[in-house]
Write a protein that holds these residues in place. Structure first.
Motif, short mmCIF file in Angstrom:
data_model
loop_
_atom_site.label_atom_id
_atom_site.label_comp_id
_atom_site.label_asym_id
_atom_site.label_seq_id
_atom_site.Cartn_x
_atom_site.Cartn_y
_atom_site.Cartn_z
N TYR A 65 -13.24 -81.32 71.31
CA TYR A 65 -14.42 -80.91 70.44
C TYR A 65 -14.59 -82.17 69.44
N ILE A 66 -13.27 -82.78 69.07
CA ILE A 66 -13.43 -83.96 68.14
C ILE A 66 -14.12 -85.27 68.90
N ALA A 67 -13.70 -85.34 70.12
CA ALA A 67 -14.13 -86.47 70.88
C ALA A 67 -15.87 -86.27 71.03
N ASN A 68 -16.29 -85.04 71.24
CA ASN A 68 -17.64 -84.75 71.30
C ASN A 68 -18.50 -85.14 70.09
N ILE A 69 -17.95 -84.85 68.68
CA ILE A 69 -18.31 -84.99 67.59
C ILE A 69 -18.36 -86.37 67.27
N GLY A 70 -17.25 -87.24 67.79
CA GLY A 70 -17.32 -88.61 67.94
C GLY A 70 -18.59 -89.34 68.69
N LYS A 71 -18.63 -88.76 69.70
CA LYS A 71 -19.87 -89.26 70.47
C LYS A 71 -21.06 -89.07 69.78
N LEU A 129 -21.63 -88.97 66.67
CA LEU A 129 -21.76 -89.94 65.68
C LEU A 129 -22.03 -91.14 66.21
N GLU A 130 -21.61 -91.79 67.36
CA GLU A 130 -21.86 -92.98 67.71
C GLU A 130 -23.31 -93.11 68.07
N GLU A 131 -23.85 -92.10 68.76
CA GLU A 131 -25.46 -91.89 68.92
C GLU A 131 -26.29 -91.98 67.58
N ILE A 132 -25.82 -91.25 66.62
CA ILE A 132 -26.41 -91.44 65.30
C ILE A 132 -26.23 -92.90 64.79
N LEU A 180 -16.73 -89.72 57.95
CA LEU A 180 -16.70 -88.87 58.90
C LEU A 180 -15.61 -89.27 60.24
N ALA A 181 -15.92 -90.61 60.43
CA ALA A 181 -15.19 -91.16 61.40
C ALA A 181 -13.74 -91.10 61.17
N THR A 182 -13.55 -91.50 59.64
CA THR A 182 -12.04 -91.44 59.15
C THR A 182 -11.42 -90.02 59.37
N HIS A 183 -12.23 -88.95 58.93
CA HIS A 183 -11.70 -87.73 59.09
C HIS A 183 -11.36 -87.37 60.57
N LEU A 184 -11.82 -87.80 61.42
CA LEU A 184 -12.03 -87.47 63.02
C LEU A 184 -10.66 -87.69 63.17
N THR A 185 -10.25 -89.11 62.87
CA THR A 185 -9.24 -89.91 63.30
C THR A 185 -7.78 -89.45 62.58
N TYR A 186 -7.99 -88.78 61.38
CA TYR A 186 -7.09 -88.21 60.58
C TYR A 186 -6.85 -86.84 61.14
N PHE A 187 -7.76 -86.15 61.71
CA PHE A 187 -7.50 -84.80 62.21
C PHE A 187 -6.68 -84.79 63.66
N LEU A 188 -6.94 -85.81 64.45
CA LEU A 188 -5.93 -85.99 65.55
C LEU A 188 -4.60 -86.45 65.25
N ASN A 189 -4.37 -87.33 64.11
CA ASN A 189 -3.16 -87.90 63.64
C ASN A 189 -2.39 -86.59 63.19
N VAL A 190 -2.73 -85.71 62.51
CA VAL A 190 -2.09 -84.34 62.00
C VAL A 190 -1.89 -83.48 63.26
N MET A 191 -2.78 -83.57 64.08
CA MET A 191 -2.50 -82.49 65.41
C MET A 191 -1.08 -83.28 66.14
N ASN A 192 -1.13 -84.44 66.02
CA ASN A 192 0.04 -85.11 66.86
C ASN A 192 1.51 -85.09 65.96
N GLU A 193 1.37 -84.74 64.68
CA GLU A 193 2.75 -84.62 63.75
C GLU A 193 3.74 -83.66 64.45
N LYS A 194 4.89 -83.93 64.19
CA LYS A 194 6.04 -82.91 64.49
C LYS A 194 5.52 -81.43 64.44
N ASN A 195 5.28 -81.14 63.23
CA ASN A 195 5.15 -79.64 62.51
C ASN A 195 3.54 -79.42 63.11
#
Length: 292
Positions: free
Chosen positions: A162-168, A170-173, A226-241
């Motif tokens: 879903y995050i990747a789809n939002i990123g796509k 955003l690129e089109e925009i 928005l692009a920063t938030h998308l990256t941050y979301f993925l980073n938090v997903m990959n945290e240990k907890n």
């Protein structure tokens, strides 16, 4: 690492005396909502069981069940003091003879006399037995957590999609943003000229007013955030907890930037991408309801 709040763990053991089944179930909840179902024999261990569940499972609608069944042929749960019963019964018979009455009801009266009924020692907790059950409970909780991790892996894949789809989107925009500004500038000039005509029209002043208006429609900052938030979301997903609540807050920020882009778009083509991003964001929010 994403963990789901949906989980299940079960441990079954058979001994010569009893069958024991320990089950731990969990569903999504904003807080820890714990329900315990323990045999009366282990009621004094409720606090310990509660602490183990809270420490290891953290959050969710959690149910812990310990089913303890004595096998047929095992010790009975009630014992009686035979000597005391006989002594009581003999005394009561003497009293009945003195008042010349029958013996009806003497049996039950004697049975209910203090000290006749005795609790079977098996109804008290044997420390060694409880330690075994405690280990089995920890094993069931660990199994539930393993289930949560497995479910979380599936959730994580969906969220990344879903995050990747939002990123796509955003690129089109970004691709149509420059053309959108030129289109708005040309439209404004055309409307003003058609309204006022060429005579008395200050071209410099007109350009300044157009720039001022277009600056209000500029979405460059929103796109970057928005692009920063998308990256941050993925980073938090990959945290240990697993950080379900934190991801929820980031999703709110993502929604805020999408809404701002939508309000500034003033372009039908761009609005279509905004709608698609909102749709993906709703899917994210729905999945986050079940993330620990």
């Amino acid at each position: 690492m994403i963990k789901s709040m949906t989980g299940f763990g079960q441990v079954m053991t058979n001994s010569t005396e009893a069958n024991i089944v320990i089950e731990v179930k969990s569903l999504n909840s904003k807080f820890m909502d714990l329900t315990l179902r323990l045999p009366k024999k282990f009621s004094e261990k409720e606090s310990e069981v509660r602490t183990l569940a809270v420490d290891h499972l953290e959050r969710g609608k959690v149910s812990v069940s310990i089913d303890y069944q004595l096998k047929i042929g095992g010790e009975v749960s009630q014992r009686y003091d035979e000597h005391l019963f006989v002594a009581h019964y003999a005394e009561l018979k003497k009293l009945a003879d003195k008042v010349m009455t029958g013996y009806d009801g003497l049996f039950q009266i004697t049975l209910d006399a203090p000290g006749v009924k005795q609790t079977n020692p098996s109804e008290t907790i044997d420390p060694t037995e409880w330690e075994k059950i405690r280990k089995q409970l920890i094993e069931a909780i660990a199994s539930c957590n393993k289930f949560r991790e497995s479910e979380g892996s599936v959730l994580g894949e969906k969220l990344e999609e879903y995050i990747a789809n939002i990123g796509k989107e955003l690129e089109e925009i970004g691709k149509i943003d420059a053309a959108r500004i030129d289109k708005i500038r040309s439209k404004l000039k055309g409307n003003i000229k058609s309204l006022l005509g060429q005579e008395g029209l200050d071209a410099n002043r007109l350009e300044q007013e157009i720039i001022f208006y277009i600056e209000k429609l500029d979405i460059q900052e929103e796109r970057v955030r928005l692009a920063t938030h998308l990256t941050y979301f993925l980073n938090v997903m990959n945290e240990k907890n697993s950080n379900g609540k934190k991801l929820g807050f980031i999703a709110q920020e993502i929604g805020r930037e999408i809404n701002t882009i939508g309000s500034k778009a003033n372009d039908a083509a761009m609005q279509k991408f905004v709608v698609e991003m909102k749709d993906e964001l709703e899917k994210i929010k729905e999945q986050l309801n079940n993330v620990l």
